[in-house]
Structure formats: structure tokens, C-alpha cells
Design a protein around this motif. Structure first.
Motif, PDB file in Angstrom:
ATOM      1  N   ARG A   1       0.843  -1.188   0.000  1.00  0.00           N
ATOM      2  CA  ARG A   1       0.000   0.000   0.000  1.00  0.00           C
ATOM      3  C   ARG A   1       0.885   1.248   0.000  1.00  0.00           C
ATOM      4  N   VAL A   2       0.863   1.979  -1.113  1.00  0.00           N
ATOM      5  CA  VAL A   2       1.641   3.210  -1.235  1.00  0.00           C
ATOM      6  C   VAL A   2       0.651   4.364  -1.385  1.00  0.00           C
ATOM      7  N   PRO A   3       0.655   5.329  -0.471  1.00  0.00           N
ATOM      8  CA  PRO A   3      -0.306   6.446  -0.569  1.00  0.00           C
ATOM      9  C   PRO A   3      -0.112   7.233  -1.856  1.00  0.00           C
ATOM     10  N   LEU A   4      -1.198   7.771  -2.385  1.00  0.00           N
ATOM     11  CA  LEU A   4      -1.151   8.492  -3.651  1.00  0.00           C
ATOM     12  C   LEU A   4      -0.210   9.692  -3.602  1.00  0.00           C
ATOM     13  N   TRP A   5      -0.136  10.363  -2.436  1.00  0.00           N
ATOM     14  CA  TRP A   5       0.720  11.543  -2.325  1.00  0.00           C
ATOM     15  C   TRP A   5       2.192  11.184  -2.513  1.00  0.00           C
ATOM     16  N   LEU A   6       2.545   9.918  -2.296  1.00  0.00           N
ATOM     17  CA  LEU A   6       3.914   9.464  -2.497  1.00  0.00           C
ATOM     18  C   LEU A   6       4.091   8.767  -3.838  1.00  0.00           C
ATOM     19  N   ASP A   7       3.112   7.946  -4.197  1.00  0.00           N
ATOM     20  CA  ASP A   7       3.227   7.159  -5.424  1.00  0.00           C
ATOM     21  C   ASP A   7       3.215   8.030  -6.677  1.00  0.00           C
ATOM     22  N   LYS A   8       2.344   9.023  -6.719  1.00  0.00           N
ATOM     23  CA  LYS A   8       2.241   9.867  -7.917  1.00  0.00           C
ATOM     24  C   LYS A   8       3.532  10.611  -8.235  1.00  0.00           C
ATOM     25  N   PRO A   9       4.181  11.257  -7.258  1.00  0.00           N
ATOM     26  CA  PRO A   9       5.468  11.901  -7.564  1.00  0.00           C
ATOM     27  C   PRO A   9       6.527  10.923  -8.045  1.00  0.00           C
ATOM     28  N   ILE A  10       6.525   9.703  -7.491  1.00  0.00           N
ATOM     29  CA  ILE A  10       7.469   8.683  -7.960  1.00  0.00           C
ATOM     30  C   ILE A  10       7.235   8.404  -9.435  1.00  0.00           C
ATOM     31  N   SER A  11       5.958   8.335  -9.827  1.00  0.00           N
ATOM     32  CA  SER A  11       5.609   7.987 -11.211  1.00  0.00           C
ATOM     33  C   SER A  11       5.946   9.077 -12.219  1.00  0.00           C
ATOM     34  N   TRP A  12       6.316  10.261 -11.746  1.00  0.00           N
ATOM     35  CA  TRP A  12       6.730  11.314 -12.680  1.00  0.00           C
ATOM     36  C   TRP A  12       8.034  10.941 -13.372  1.00  0.00           C
ATOM     37  N   ILE A  13       8.874  10.169 -12.688  1.00  0.00           N
ATOM     38  CA  ILE A  13      10.173   9.770 -13.246  1.00  0.00           C
ATOM     39  C   ILE A  13      10.286   8.255 -13.364  1.00  0.00           C
ATOM     40  N   PHE A  14       9.910   7.561 -12.297  1.00  0.00           N
ATOM     41  CA  PHE A  14      10.074   6.105 -12.252  1.00  0.00           C
ATOM     42  C   PHE A  14       8.723   5.394 -12.348  1.00  0.00           C
ATOM     43  N   VAL A  15       8.779   4.114 -12.629  1.00  0.00           N
ATOM     44  CA  VAL A  15       7.568   3.288 -12.611  1.00  0.00           C
ATOM     45  C   VAL A  15       7.253   2.985 -11.155  1.00  0.00           C
ATOM     46  N   SER A  16       6.103   3.408 -10.703  1.00  0.00           N
ATOM     47  CA  SER A  16       5.701   3.229  -9.308  1.00  0.00           C
ATOM     48  C   SER A  16       4.794   2.008  -9.170  1.00  0.00           C
ATOM     49  N   PRO A  17       4.619   1.508  -7.934  1.00  0.00           N
ATOM     50  CA  PRO A  17       3.742   0.346  -7.733  1.00  0.00           C
ATOM     51  C   PRO A  17       2.320   0.562  -8.245  1.00  0.00           C
ATOM     52  N   ASN A  18       1.697   1.693  -7.910  1.00  0.00           N
ATOM     53  CA  ASN A  18       0.326   1.939  -8.359  1.00  0.00           C
ATOM     54  C   ASN A  18       0.244   2.065  -9.870  1.00  0.00           C
ATOM     55  N   MET A  19       1.257   2.675 -10.451  1.00  0.00           N
ATOM     56  CA  MET A  19       1.296   2.821 -11.912  1.00  0.00           C
ATOM     57  C   MET A  19       1.340   1.449 -12.584  1.00  0.00           C
ATOM     58  N   HIS A  20       2.211   0.573 -12.098  1.00  0.00           N
ATOM     59  CA  HIS A  20       2.331  -0.731 -12.768  1.00  0.00           C
ATOM     60  C   HIS A  20       1.111  -1.613 -12.534  1.00  0.00           C
ATOM     61  N   LYS A  21       0.463  -1.459 -11.391  1.00  0.00           N
ATOM     62  CA  LYS A  21      -0.724  -2.274 -11.122  1.00  0.00           C
ATOM     63  C   LYS A  21      -1.797  -2.043 -12.185  1.00  0.00           C
TER      64      LYS A  21
ATOM     65  N   ASN B   1       9.728  -0.571 -17.065  1.00  0.00           N
ATOM     66  CA  ASN B   1       9.987  -1.228 -15.792  1.00  0.00           C
ATOM     67  C   ASN B   1      10.672  -0.295 -14.792  1.00  0.00           C
ATOM     68  N   ILE B   2      11.548   0.585 -15.278  1.00  0.00           N
ATOM     69  CA  ILE B   2      12.283   1.484 -14.396  1.00  0.00           C
ATOM     70  C   ILE B   2      11.823   2.933 -14.567  1.00  0.00           C
ATOM     71  N   PHE B   3      11.853   3.436 -15.805  1.00  0.00           N
ATOM     72  CA  PHE B   3      11.544   4.837 -16.069  1.00  0.00           C
ATOM     73  C   PHE B   3      10.172   5.001 -16.730  1.00  0.00           C
ATOM     74  N   SER B   4       9.326   5.836 -16.139  1.00  0.00           N
ATOM     75  CA  SER B   4       8.010   6.097 -16.725  1.00  0.00           C
ATOM     76  C   SER B   4       8.110   6.968 -17.974  1.00  0.00           C
ATOM     77  N   LEU B   5       9.296   7.531 -18.218  1.00  0.00           N
ATOM     78  CA  LEU B   5       9.522   8.397 -19.382  1.00  0.00           C
ATOM     79  C   LEU B   5       9.052   7.756 -20.675  1.00  0.00           C
ATOM     80  N   TRP B   6       9.370   6.481 -20.857  1.00  0.00           N
ATOM     81  CA  TRP B   6       9.050   5.819 -22.135  1.00  0.00           C
ATOM     82  C   TRP B   6       7.543   5.751 -22.357  1.00  0.00           C
ATOM     83  N   ASP B   7       6.788   5.449 -21.319  1.00  0.00           N
ATOM     84  CA  ASP B   7       5.328   5.400 -21.467  1.00  0.00           C
ATOM     85  C   ASP B   7       4.758   6.792 -21.700  1.00  0.00           C
ATOM     86  N   ARG B   8       5.306   7.778 -21.055  1.00  0.00           N
ATOM     87  CA  ARG B   8       4.840   9.152 -21.254  1.00  0.00           C
ATOM     88  C   ARG B   8       5.191   9.626 -22.662  1.00  0.00           C
TER      89      ARG B   8
END
Length: 272
Positions: A185-205, A221-228
Motif C-alpha cells: 500500500r503506497v499512498p497516492l501523495w507518495l506514489d504519484k510523484p514517484i511515477s513522474w520519473i520512475f515506474v511506481s507500484p500503483n502505476m504498474h498495477k 519497468n524502471i523509467f516512466s519516461l518511455w510510457d509518457r
């Protein structure tokens, strides 16, 4: 930084295995205290099925990985590849190596396995897990791993990856795989900023939702850049997700024989 890379150039097999298993055990323990979903399931049985696939992956990695290492040595000896064209500081080489290998070894083959039918039939095993947790990251049909390693070798030649960079990428990729699949369980306030650069748990789910369009998103798998960059990024509340695949019965996800034969099962219809 030189000492750091010397470690990866000379890392022992037991150290690589310790990183792989250590990360899995760490997130396995965290899942027990901070689960995203409280599944009604036999946790050890579920892990046992997925760890069989981990065993086949390790065996294949010994064989195919040795070919990849030969490719790494060749590009280093001949100064071949994109990164060998520029005299960059070591820190920049590390970042670019991880960034581009995330594309060649993860995003590109992952995207292809969702678009090419015969490749998708192998990748379905990974998506068929209805109780996604840290062990799901190891759940890959042997045929899928062959596809992935072929793309990895292409990446080695394209960017000129050294042996040390290859082992560093493999370890970082394993850690992110455990992190992203873990039932934590990763709170949105933490997971969303992670997903700006990296692939976060909530993002991959989101990628593990049982039907499209979410299934066809978040391939990195590592950088969300490619999906963005390629328009495949998606984000939603993970508690609204349902794991598995709409073309499979949920009850088959822990049947090892069914899963291994799934790519060759002509009774399974898919639009891919």
C-alpha cells in the motif's frame, strides 16, 4: 564512481542471486504488514507456482546471459555502440545505460508482446495471475524470456553496453520488478510523484487490470519516461482494478500445467 563500477564488472554469481532473492524477500515481508489488497488465498502455494517460473528464468538466464555477456565484451573491445561515440562522465553513462536498456530490454519487447499474437500467448502467463504480489514479477513463460533476451542483446549492440553496466542494469531491473509488483500500500501523495520519473507500484498495477485499455499501458519497468513519451502511460486508483485476464478463468492461475501449455492452447481466443 570507478570503484562502484569495478564492483559490477566483477560481481560474483552469488552476489547477483543475493540481490535478486534479497529484494524479493524484503518486499514479501513488507507485503505482510502493508498490503494493498487482502487476498483470500494460500500465500505460499501462490508463491510456489510463481517461483517455478523463476527457476526456469534463472536457468535460461545462465544460458542466454552468457551470450549477452559475450556481446558486451565485443562492443567494449571494439568501442561499438552509441555511448562509445561520446566521451561522457561515468555518472552520465550509468544513467543513459539504464535509461536505454529499460527501453530495449523492457519497453520494446513488452510492447511487442502485447501487439503480436504469438508473442502475447506466451506473455499471457504473466497477466493471468489474479493475485499480483512480489512473486508475480518472476512469473514469465520460458518462451517469453527468450524474446526478452533477444531484445536485450540488440540493446547491448545499439548502445555499447559494458559487462559492468549489464549487471548493474539487471540488478536495478530486478529491484524495480519486485517494487512494482509487490502487493504494498503506497499512498497516492507518495506514489504519484514517484511515477513522474520512475515506474511506481500503483502505476504498474494498472497494467495488470484484467481488460483493455488498461492492460495495454505502462510497459516500462524502471523509467516512466518511455510510457509518457509514447502515449502509453495510464494512472488510476489501484483499488478499482481487477487482476487477471478476461479471456481466462481465474481458477486456472495456479495450475502450473495449464499455464505452461497456455501459449499452445488453441481454445483460448484473443483479439491480439
Amino acid at each position: 564512481m570507478d570503484v562502484f563500477m569495478q564492483f559490477w564488472e566483477n560481481i560474483a554469481p552469488w552476489q547477483r542471486m543475493a540481490i535478486l532473492m534479497g529484494g524479493m524477500i524484503l518486499f514479501w515481508l513488507i507485503e505482510g504488514y502493508y498490503p494493498l489488497f487482502r487476498f483470500s488465498w494460500k500465500r505460499y502455494k501462490h508463491a510456489g507456482v510463481n517461483l517455478v517460473f523463476l527457476f526456469t528464468t534463472v536457468v535460461l538466464n545462465i544460458v542466454l546471459g552468457s551470450i549477452t555477456i559475450i556481446a558486451c565484451k565485443w562492443v567494449t573491445d571494439h568501442e561499438f555502440g552509441l555511448l562509445n561515440l561520446f566521451d561522457l562522465p561515468l555518472w552520465a553513462n550509468i544513467i543513459l545505460s539504464l535509461l536505454f536498456m529499460d527501453f530495449f530490454a523492457q519497453y520494446a519487447p513488452h510492447y511487442m508482446m502485447h501487439k503480436v499474437k504469438f508473442m502475447w500467448k506466451f506473455h499471457m502467463i504473466h497477466h493471468s495471475d489474479t493475485k499480483v504480489d512480489v512473486t508475480t514479477g518472476t512469473r514469465h513463460h520460458p518462451g517469453e524470456w527468450i524474446f526478452r533476451e533477444c531484445f536485450t542483446i540488440i540493446g547491448v549492440y545499439m548502445i555499447g553496453l559494458s559487462i559492468g553496466m549489464y549487471f548493474l542494469y539487471r540488478s536495478m531491473s530486478a529491484i524495480f520488478t519486485h517494487f512494482n509488483h509487490a502487493n504494498i500500500r503506497v499512498p497516492l501523495w507518495l506514489d504519484k510523484p514517484i511515477s513522474w520519473i520512475f515506474v511506481s507500484p500503483n502505476m504498474h498495477k494498472v497494467h495488470h487490470h484484467y481488460k483493455r485499455p488498461y492492460t495495454d499501458t505502462n510497459y516500462a519497468n524502471i523509467f516512466s519516461l518511455w510510457d509518457r513519451l509514447f502515449g502509453t502511460f495510464a494512472y488510476t486508483d489501484p483499488k478499482q482494478l481487477h487482476y487477471g485476464l478476461d479471456v481466462l478463468e481465474d481458477s486456472t492461475d495456479e495450475s502450473l500445467s495449464y499455464q505452461l501449455k497456455l501459449p499452445f492452447n488453441k481454445n483460448i481466443k484473443t483479439d491480439y
